[in-house]
Design a protein around this motif. Structure first.
Motif, PDB file in Angstrom:
ATOM      1  N   HIS A  30     -70.859  28.063  40.028  1.00  0.00           N
ATOM      2  CA  HIS A  30     -70.942  28.048  38.562  1.00  0.00           C
ATOM      3  C   HIS A  30     -71.958  27.003  38.091  1.00  0.00           C
ATOM      4  CE1 HIS A  30     -68.329  24.666  39.439  1.00  0.00           C
ATOM      5  NE2 HIS A  30     -68.670  24.152  38.261  1.00  0.00           N
ATOM      6  N   HIS A  42     -73.331  25.163  41.537  1.00  0.00           N
ATOM      7  CA  HIS A  42     -72.542  24.456  42.542  1.00  0.00           C
ATOM      8  C   HIS A  42     -71.170  25.091  42.726  1.00  0.00           C
ATOM      9  CE1 HIS A  42     -72.021  22.569  38.577  1.00  0.00           C
ATOM     10  NE2 HIS A  42     -70.785  22.254  38.948  1.00  0.00           N
ATOM     11  N   ASP A  76     -72.355  24.122  34.843  1.00  0.00           N
ATOM     12  CA  ASP A  76     -71.498  23.412  33.887  1.00  0.00           C
ATOM     13  C   ASP A  76     -71.992  23.611  32.446  1.00  0.00           C
ATOM     14  OD1 ASP A  76     -70.045  22.412  36.015  1.00  0.00           O
ATOM     15  OD2 ASP A  76     -71.057  20.469  36.025  1.00  0.00           O
TER      16      ASP A  76
HETATM   17 FE   LIG Z   1     -69.048  22.143  37.824  1.00  0.00          FE
END
Ligand SMILES: [Fe+2]
Ligand SMILES: O=C(O)CCC(=O)C(=O)O
Length: 292
Positions: free
Chosen positions: A167, A236, A169
């Motif tokens: 994903h 990540h 952030d």
């Molecule tokens: Fe994350």
């Protein structure tokens, strides 16, 4: 032995939490401070992240762990599937488009609004020295603590068997501090700068999701280690945790603008709910051109 209660009596100075001898974030202009910054910048420039071993002192780690375990019943656990953007499925896109790549996440969050004022996490996150150090390391000195009331400085919790899929952030930069290591697994993997503020780079994202390891780095954090990474641009994940110990991680976050927060959908998926602030700021313009 310090406890959460005595900590507030003592007043938790930054020197109780950070090994300032080894990491002089209170003396950035000194020769030692400049040396430390050069190391951090080298890591961020070359592999998109920097790791500072034993940055947080064992006593502060023990307090963070005690805080998580004392509030364990309040952790929000997710078993949902999500794509790298935490957005809804778009059936009109090709089946192999990254926005249609859903994986099941089993992990929990001890949301930021539960962190005690007396917690070392609060002292660290409120510290202007810390914010300056993170900004200087990233060569982005106009950064802010995140306005998101749930996501600003949560703890991430993974039980044996849990997995946190690929994903990006919602905030620009994240600092992570491993509070308790898993027996095995729970390894942080990331693809540095996979997308840019003005470009989603979907083909490169698709390659990583399809299993290409060419751009993927691994980071084996140890308890007390601190890392800085660019979570909004570097995709990540955390590999599955195995053994019998939970993995706990502290996640102080920073952004490039003082006002935006997670969108409502992402906040619900990760932290279990959206607050009035998430609804009020839903229409606020973002400073990058990314979709999420
Ligand atoms: Fe994350
Ligand atoms: O647990 C980690 O190391 C990273 C967690 C993460 O990526 C997140 O909370 O967005």
């Amino acid at each position: 032995m310090m406890t959460l209660a005595t900590l507030s009596d003592l007043g938790s100075a930054l020197s109780d939490i950070v090994d300032l001898q080894r990491y002089p974030i209170d003396r950035l202009d000194s020769a030692d401070g400049q040396h430390m910054l050069a190391d951090a910048r080298r890591g961020l420039d070359s592999v998109g992240c920097c790791c500072l071993p034993n940055f947080v002192k064992p006593e502060a780690l023990a307090l963070m762990k005690a805080e998580i375990e004392a509030g364990y019943e309040q952790i929000f656990w997710s078993e949902n599937s999500h794509n790298p953007y935490f957005s809804k499925d778009q059936p009109e896109l090709a089946a192999d488009h990254p926005r249609r790549h859903f994986e099941r996440r089993t992990s929990g969050f001890f949301n930021a609004d539960l962190i005690a004022a007396s917690s070392p996490m609060t002292t660290l996150y409120d510290s202007e020295l810390m914010r300056r150090f993170v900004g200087e390391s990233l060569r982005d000195t106009h950064i802010y603590c995140w306005a998101d009331p749930l996501g600003r400085n949560p703890y991430g919790v993974m039980k044996p068997g849990d997995y946190f899929p690929w994903h990006f952030d919602g905030n620009a930069y994240t600092v992570s501090i491993l509070v308790q290591e898993a027996d095995a697994g729970g390894v942080f993997e990331y693809a540095p700068d996979l997308r840019a503020p003005d470009n989603e780079h979907y083909p490169a994202v698709a390659e990583v999701l399809a299993g290409s390891r060419e751009r993927v780095q691994q980071l084996a954090l140890k308890e007390g280690d601190l890392q800085i990474f660019k979570g909004r641009y570097s995709m990540h994940r955390v590999t599955a945790v195995s053994g019998s110990r939970n993995r706990y991680i502290a996640l102080p976050t920073y952004t490039r603008d003082p006002d935006t927060v997670n969108n409502v959908e992402r906040s619900r998926q990760i932290y279990g709910r959206a607050t009035a602030v998430h609804h009020e700021r839903a229409a606020l313009a973002r400073i990058d051109r990314l979709s999420d």
